[in-house]
Design a protein around this motif. Structure first.
Motif, mmCIF file in Angstrom:
data_model
loop_
_atom_site.group_PDB
_atom_site.id
_atom_site.type_symbol
_atom_site.label_atom_id
_atom_site.label_comp_id
_atom_site.label_asym_id
_atom_site.label_seq_id
_atom_site.Cartn_x
_atom_site.Cartn_y
_atom_site.Cartn_z
ATOM 1 N N VAL A 166 0.861 -1.182 0.000
ATOM 2 C CA VAL A 166 0.000 0.000 0.000
ATOM 3 C C VAL A 166 0.899 1.234 0.000
ATOM 4 O O VAL A 166 1.788 1.364 0.848
ATOM 5 N N TYR A 167 0.636 2.141 -0.949
ATOM 6 C CA TYR A 167 1.497 3.305 -1.124
ATOM 7 C C TYR A 167 0.862 4.552 -0.519
ATOM 8 O O TYR A 167 -0.300 4.553 -0.111
ATOM 9 N N CYS A 168 1.634 5.633 -0.459
ATOM 10 C CA CYS A 168 1.187 6.845 0.220
ATOM 11 C C CYS A 168 0.177 7.614 -0.623
ATOM 12 O O CYS A 168 -0.003 7.355 -1.805
ATOM 13 N N GLY A 169 -0.468 8.571 0.022
ATOM 14 C CA GLY A 169 -1.342 9.481 -0.705
ATOM 15 C C GLY A 169 -2.755 9.541 -0.184
ATOM 16 O O GLY A 169 -3.263 10.606 0.133
ATOM 17 N N LEU A 170 -3.426 8.376 -0.057
ATOM 18 C CA LEU A 170 -4.815 8.338 0.388
ATOM 19 C C LEU A 170 -4.990 7.258 1.447
ATOM 20 O O LEU A 170 -4.310 6.232 1.424
ATOM 21 N N ARG A 171 -5.918 7.474 2.345
ATOM 22 C CA ARG A 171 -6.171 6.514 3.401
ATOM 23 C C ARG A 171 -6.820 5.247 2.832
ATOM 24 O O ARG A 171 -7.740 5.334 2.020
ATOM 25 N N ALA A 172 -6.333 4.095 3.286
ATOM 26 C CA ALA A 172 -6.818 2.815 2.776
ATOM 27 C C ALA A 172 -7.407 1.977 3.904
ATOM 28 O O ALA A 172 -6.801 1.845 4.973
#
Length: 233
Positions: free
Chosen positions: A92-98
């Motif tokens: 899971v990469y950065c940027g948005l909440r998952a």
């Protein structure tokens, strides 16, 4: 009506009016913020390992479904890559909440992530490797109860100023290796084995049958005997 009474009445009306305005403005602001957020679900192939890449923010819950829900925020740019599954590993990469749902996990790896929250799992065993960031395990707000009925082993390796909080679980063997990091253990354990180096800190409730601690002179261990006092090692 006396002038003083007129002034008092006018002042009271002004105060009430201001409060009503602030209340209405607060509701409007909340509605505007809510409208900025939307979610989209993505089905996932099965996996057993989760890797939280740098600056990622993930929340993991046990479920019979295997999927990820991404939180999209209006005005926030969507990264080119949000996630990928390679073999049995979800990155899971950065940027948005998952928000991740899956049946079981065996290992969680954090690579200078922002936040990892994991709840309601009962694995055969679990390995956690965290470098930086914050990791919360089986946290359920203010509720304090044991989520799992069956004991399982957990191996934790924590580095680089990471913060780890373990809650509401019944563990078998809990092995912790800390290097310049902090672990707060609120779980019941059969055996707690810890090694601390480079200013590491371990706090644990006295719910451990066996404790084995190895540490250098810069590190500290506190065992709380449940009456709000603690034994420092």
């Amino acid at each position: 009506m006396k002038t003083s009474n007129i002034i008092i009445t006018a002042f009271a009306i002004l105060i009430v009016g201001a409060m009503l305005f602030l209340f209405a403005d607060s509701i409007k602001h909340k509605d505007e913020e809510k409208n900025k957020i939307s979610y989209k679900e993505y089905p996932l192939p099965s996996f057993k390992v989760i890797v939280a890449e740098e600056a990622s923010d993930i929340h993991v819950d046990r479920s019979d479904s295997t999927l990820m829900s991404i939180e999209y925020v209006k005005g926030v740019k969507t990264p080119a890559k949000l996630y990928e599954v390679i073999n049995d590993t979800l990155h899971v990469y950065c940027g948005l909440r998952a928000f991740i749902k899956c049946k079981q996990i065996s290992q969680i790896i954090g690579k200078k992530h922002l936040w990892i929250n994991v709840s309601h799992f009962e694995p055969d065993s679990l390995t956690v490797k965290i470098t930086g960031g914050r990791f919360i395990y089986n946290n359920d707000g203010a509720k304090k109860y044991t989520i799992n009925a069956r004991k399982y082993d957990m191996n934790i390796i924590v580095n680089d100023s990471a913060l780890v909080y373990l809650n509401n679980s019944k563990l078998g063997n809990l092995t912790i290796k800390l290097n310049n990091a902090f672990v707060n253990n609120y779980c019941e354990t059969k055996s707690l084995n810890a090694k601390l180096t480079h200013g590491a800190k371990l706090y644990s409730k006295d719910n451990n049958r066996v404790i084995a601690i190895e540490k250098d002179t810069t590190s500290t261990v506190s065992i709380d005997n449940n009456d709000y006092s603690a034994i420092r090692l």
